[in-house]
Scaffold this motif. Structure first.
Motif, short mmCIF file in Angstrom:
data_model
loop_
_atom_site.label_atom_id
_atom_site.label_comp_id
_atom_site.label_asym_id
_atom_site.label_seq_id
_atom_site.Cartn_x
_atom_site.Cartn_y
_atom_site.Cartn_z
N ALA A 1 4.87 7.23 3.80
CA ALA A 1 5.87 7.08 4.87
C ALA A 1 5.23 6.49 6.13
O ALA A 1 5.85 5.66 6.82
N ALA A 2 3.98 6.88 6.42
CA ALA A 2 3.31 6.34 7.61
C ALA A 2 3.12 4.83 7.47
O ALA A 2 3.36 4.07 8.42
N LEU A 3 2.71 4.38 6.29
CA LEU A 3 2.50 2.95 6.10
C LEU A 3 3.82 2.18 6.07
O LEU A 3 3.92 1.06 6.58
N GLU A 4 4.85 2.82 5.47
CA GLU A 4 6.17 2.19 5.44
C GLU A 4 6.68 1.97 6.85
O GLU A 4 7.22 0.92 7.19
N SER A 5 6.47 2.98 7.69
CA SER A 5 6.95 2.88 9.06
C SER A 5 6.16 1.81 9.82
O SER A 5 6.73 1.04 10.61
N ARG A 6 4.87 1.70 9.54
CA ARG A 6 4.06 0.64 10.18
C ARG A 6 4.57 -0.75 9.78
O ARG A 6 4.75 -1.62 10.63
N LYS B 1 1.38 7.38 -6.27
CA LYS B 1 0.30 8.37 -6.41
C LYS B 1 0.71 9.74 -5.86
O LYS B 1 -0.14 10.61 -5.65
N ARG B 2 1.99 9.88 -5.55
CA ARG B 2 2.54 11.13 -5.00
C ARG B 2 1.85 11.56 -3.71
O ARG B 2 1.39 12.69 -3.56
N MET B 3 1.77 10.62 -2.78
CA MET B 3 1.25 10.92 -1.43
C MET B 3 2.32 10.50 -0.42
O MET B 3 2.17 9.51 0.30
N PRO B 4 3.47 11.25 -0.40
CA PRO B 4 4.63 10.78 0.35
C PRO B 4 4.39 10.64 1.85
O PRO B 4 4.93 9.73 2.48
N GLU B 5 3.57 11.52 2.44
CA GLU B 5 3.38 11.42 3.91
C GLU B 5 2.62 10.15 4.28
O GLU B 5 2.99 9.42 5.21
N ALA B 6 1.55 9.90 3.53
CA ALA B 6 0.76 8.69 3.80
C ALA B 6 1.61 7.45 3.53
O ALA B 6 1.57 6.47 4.30
N ALA C 1 0.85 -1.20 0.00
CA ALA C 1 0.00 0.00 0.00
C ALA C 1 0.88 1.26 0.00
O ALA C 1 0.58 2.25 -0.67
N ALA C 2 2.00 1.21 0.74
CA ALA C 2 2.94 2.35 0.77
C ALA C 2 3.51 2.60 -0.62
O ALA C 2 3.62 3.76 -1.07
N PHE C 3 3.85 1.52 -1.31
CA PHE C 3 4.40 1.64 -2.67
C PHE C 3 3.38 2.32 -3.59
O PHE C 3 3.71 3.23 -4.36
N TYR C 4 2.12 1.93 -3.45
CA TYR C 4 1.05 2.50 -4.27
C TYR C 4 0.91 4.02 -3.97
O TYR C 4 0.79 4.84 -4.89
N LEU C 5 0.94 4.37 -2.69
CA LEU C 5 0.76 5.78 -2.31
C LEU C 5 1.93 6.64 -2.80
O LEU C 5 1.74 7.80 -3.20
N LYS C 6 3.11 6.07 -2.78
CA LYS C 6 4.29 6.79 -3.29
C LYS C 6 4.09 7.09 -4.77
O LYS C 6 4.32 8.22 -5.23
#
Ligand code: GSH
Length: 212
Positions: free
Chosen positions: A133-138, A126-131, A119-124
Motif C-alpha cells: 500500500a505504501a508503494l502504491e500510494s507513492r 508476497k502477502r505484504m499488504p502494508e508495504a 514493486a507494489a504488485f510483487y509485495l501484494k
C-alpha cells in the motif's frame, strides 16, 4: 503467398507486453505475436529461456539481419527500438528540445510510476499488504504530478504523441480506477483520447486471447 514477418513479439496480456505492442503498432513495424502462457510457466521453459534467460516477457526477435538476429527483452527497450524503426513517429526528429522533454517524461513514467507500481504488485503477491500500500500510494502521488503535463498540451510531452504517452498509457490505464475523473480531469481526458487511437487499440488487444 504469405509474406514473411521478420519481427516477432513474445508476450502475454500484461502491461509490459502491451506497452511493447503499442509502440510497434504506432511505429508501423510489422510483427507477429507469439503467445507465452505465463500461467502454465512457458516463460520458464528452456526454449523460452534461450531467448531470455531471465524467463520474462516481453521479448522481441528481429531477424532482418539473418546473420545476427536481434533478441531484445525489457519492454522499454522495445519501445525505444520501435521509435528508431520509424524516425519521427514516436520521438520528434526535428526539435531537440521537444525530444529531450519526451525522454524526460518517458523516464518519469518508467522510473517514478511504473517501477513502484510493479514493486507494489510483487509485495501484494508476497502477502505484504502494508508495504504494498505504501508503494502504491507513492506511485499514485507521482502519477498525480503528471496532471500538470497536460494542462496546456494534448499529450504528456507536448503537442505530439511520443514514447512518453506509451510509457504512461498502460500504467494510467491500470491505475485509472483510483485516479478519479474530477480529481485528475486532464489525465482522464488524455486517457480517453489515447485509448481511441487505432494503433493503441490494436496494441492493447495484441495478446488478448478472446476476440475483440
Ligand atoms: N522490466 C521488465 C519486466 C518484465 C516482467 O516482469 N515481465 C513479467 C510479465 S509483465 C513476467 O514475465 N512475469 C513472469 C514471471 O516472472 O514468471 C520489462 O519491462 O520488460
Amino acid at each position: 503467398m504469405e509474406t514473411r514477418v521478420d519481427v516477432e513479439l513474445y508476450g502475454a496480456q500484461t502491461g509490459n507486453c502491451i506497452r511493447a505492442a503499442i509502440a510497434l503498432e504506432e511505429a508501423g513495424v510489422r510483427y507477429a505475436v507469439r503467445h507465452v502462457d505465463l500461467a502454465r510457466g512457458e516463460q520458464r521453459q528452456a526454449s523460452f529461456r534461450a531467448l531470455n534467460p531471465a524467463g520474462k516477457v516481453p521479448v522481441l526477435v528481429d531477424r532482418n539481419d539473418a546473420d545476427a538476429p536481434l533478441v531484445l527483452s525489457q519492454s522499454n527497450a522495445i519501445v525505444l527500438y520501435a521509435a528508431e524503426q520509424s524516425p519521427g513517429s514516436l520521438l520528434p526528429a526535428d526539435d531537440p528540445a521537444q525530444r529531450a522533454v519526451a525522454f524526460e517524461r518517458f523516464f518519469f513514467f518508467v522510473t517514478d510510476v511504473i517501477a513502484p507500481g510493479h514493486a507494489a504488485f510483487y509485495l501484494k503477491h508476497k502477502r505484504m499488504p502494508e508495504a504494498a500500500a505504501a508503494l502504491e500510494s507513492r506511485a499514485a502521488h507521482r502519477l498525480a504530478e503528471a496532471e500538470r503535463f497536460l494542462e496546456r498540451s494534448p499529450f504528456v510531452a507536448g503537442d505530439r504523441f511520443t514514447i512518453a504517452d506509451i510509457a504512461a498509457f498502460t500504467i494510467v490505464n491500470a491505475m485509472s480506477a483510483t485516479l478519479g475523473e474530477p480529481v485528475l480531469p486532464n489525465l482522464a481526458r488524455w486517457l480517453r483520447d489515447v485509448a481511441a487511437r487505432p494503433a493503441v487499440a490494436r496494441g492493447y488487444r495484441a495478446f488478448a486471447t478472446d476476440p475483440a
